[in-house]
Design an enzyme around this catalytic site. Structure first.
Site, short mmCIF file in Angstrom:
data_model
loop_
_atom_site.label_atom_id
_atom_site.label_comp_id
_atom_site.label_asym_id
_atom_site.label_seq_id
_atom_site.Cartn_x
_atom_site.Cartn_y
_atom_site.Cartn_z
N TYR A 133 0.85 -1.20 0.00
CA TYR A 133 0.00 0.00 0.00
C TYR A 133 0.88 1.24 0.00
O TYR A 133 1.78 1.37 0.84
CB TYR A 133 -0.92 0.02 1.21
N ASP A 155 9.19 2.41 0.77
CA ASP A 155 8.09 3.11 1.40
C ASP A 155 8.13 2.79 2.89
O ASP A 155 7.71 1.72 3.32
CB ASP A 155 6.76 2.67 0.78
N LYS A 187 3.66 9.48 9.12
CA LYS A 187 3.29 9.04 10.45
C LYS A 187 4.24 9.56 11.53
O LYS A 187 4.15 10.71 11.93
CB LYS A 187 3.14 7.52 10.48
#
Length: 424
Positions: free
Chosen positions: A143, A235, A264
């Protein structure tokens, strides 16, 4: 538990928000999600006053928990009191950039943006601009945010949009391959190597139940991208500053990518994203290079202060030792419970990430398809609600990861393990 206020809030939300939410995964809970009123350490309290041990942690950003330590909170409050934002550079964004460059092996320069999606979108554009090529290799089940280049399903021979609104012409430039499948990667490079700008991968699949790389997989990706003049992009929006401590997951797997995306934790719980890597690559971003990238809120001073103080606090207070120890206790305890009560299931995770995956054969998943074939409906429709009734908040479906924070305690771990025993 009483959820009357949450039900009323959701009823109101359905009239003004699509699906009653602002992010799709929040509506995975049936018949409706509960609304959070506040956080407290490793816990959240909902709109009806029910209290839960929280292992969602905002889906990953809250390394320190809901109660921010005094120096972190003070820095955030100071920056907020000085003005919302300026559209001009500030010292704190330089301070955070210097901290990241000092600790992450692959990062010589960095560009801050506003979300993980923006980071991966910009990284793909940068790879295409630098190489002059069009195609991107991704992993099935990986993702990389809500962006057109990666909202693609199928395989390398038949890529197709996984969302309405993504043109087929976009999807044709994306080559999905199974995670951990070196042969599939070799085949796409044999066929498309001259037009592959980059391989974009998570060091650990974190949005698909947690899937670990097999030994040598990332080394192989490093070698084949170098051989063909393509870039390797990690990622680390999820794993960054959570797996491998301040060096991130790349330091743990021992592979140095060309580019890394962050989100995050690097923003300390505030909206953030970043793209870091070799100076010659990152300097291709405007204004020093031809790849356009800009944002009104990029390098927001409150976010930069939150990220910097969070990482400095983690470095100075053995945060990674605390969350790693609790993570080990959780995974060990869950492995014992699963072996006794549900031997067909598996426990996955590392450092402060954990998940019980409802596999059907007791074999740890090696790619996204293995997780997709697990008992995902039972996890969401039955198990999640049982854990909620025990006062334990888990991620909203089988695929999202769960996280340990500095705000969690030994008591939280023991209470959670007892709840798993009951629910399984």
């Amino acid at each position: 538990m009483n959820h009357e206020n949450s039900r009323e809030l959701y009823d109101r939300a359905l009239s003004v928000l699509p699906g009653g939410v602002n992010s799709a995964v929040r509506a995975a809970i049936e018949p409706y999600p509960f609304f959070v009123q506040k956080g407290d350490g490793g816990h959240v309290v909902d709109a009806d006053g029910n209290r839960y041990v929280d292992w969602v942690m905002g889906l990953g950003p809250l390394l320190l928990g809901h109660d921010l330590p005094q120096p972190v909170q003070s820095s955030i409050q100071q920056k907020a009191s000085e003005g919302p934002m300026y559209g001009m550079p500030t010292e704190v964004e330089v301070d955070l950039a210097e901290f990241v460059v000092r600790h992450v092996p692959s990062v010589e320069k960095i560009r801050f943006v506003n979300s993980g999606t923006e980071a991966t979108t910009s990284a793909v554009r940068l790879a295409r601009g630098y190489t002059g090529r069009n195609k991107i290799v991704i992993n099935q089940g990986g993702y990389h945010g809500a962006q057109e280049s990666t909202l693609v399903e199928g395989d390398a021979d038949n890529p197709a949009p996984s969302s309405a609104g993504v043109p087929q012409a976009f999807a044709e430039h994306t080559l999905p391959v199974p995670f951990n499948d070196q042969e599939a990667v070799t085949e796409v490079f044999e066929e498309h190597g001259d037009d592959i700008a980059a391989v974009l991968t998570e060091p650990i699949l974190g949005n698909y139940g947690i899937v670990h790389p097999e030994d040598g997989y990332h080394d192989f990706l490093r070698e084949i991208t170098e051989e063909h003049g393509s870039l390797l992009i990690f990622d680390e929006v999820i794993t960054g500053f959570r797996v491998g401590g301040l060096g991130c997951a790349q330091s743990e797997v021992g592979v140095t990518p060309d580019l890394t995306t962050f989100g995050k934790i690097v923003g300390g719980g505030f909206p953030v994203g970043a793209i870091g890597g070799r100076a010659e690559l990152v300097e291709q971003f405007a204004p020093s290079g031809p790849v356009f990238q800009a944002g009104t809120f990029s390098g927001h001073p409150v976010t930069m202060a939150a990220g910097l103080e969070t990482l400095q606090f983690a470095a100075e207070n053995d945060v990674y030792g605390h969350v790693g120890d609790l993570g080990d206790r959780l995974r060990d305890g869950l492995a014992d419970i699963v072996a006794d009560q549900a031997p067909e299931y598996t426990v996955a995770g590392t450092d402060s990430m954990f998940k019980v995956i409802f596999t059907r054969d007791g074999e740890a998943p090696t790619n996204g398809a293995d997780v997709k074939n697990a008992e995902t409906d039972r996890w969401r429709r039955v198990f999640w609600g049982q854990m909620k009734d025990e006062g334990i908040l888990l991620s909203q479906n089988q695929f999202e990861c769960q996280f340990v924070s500095y705000g969690h305690t030994d008591e939280d771990v023991e209470r959670t393990l007892e709840a798993y025993k009951e629910a399984l």
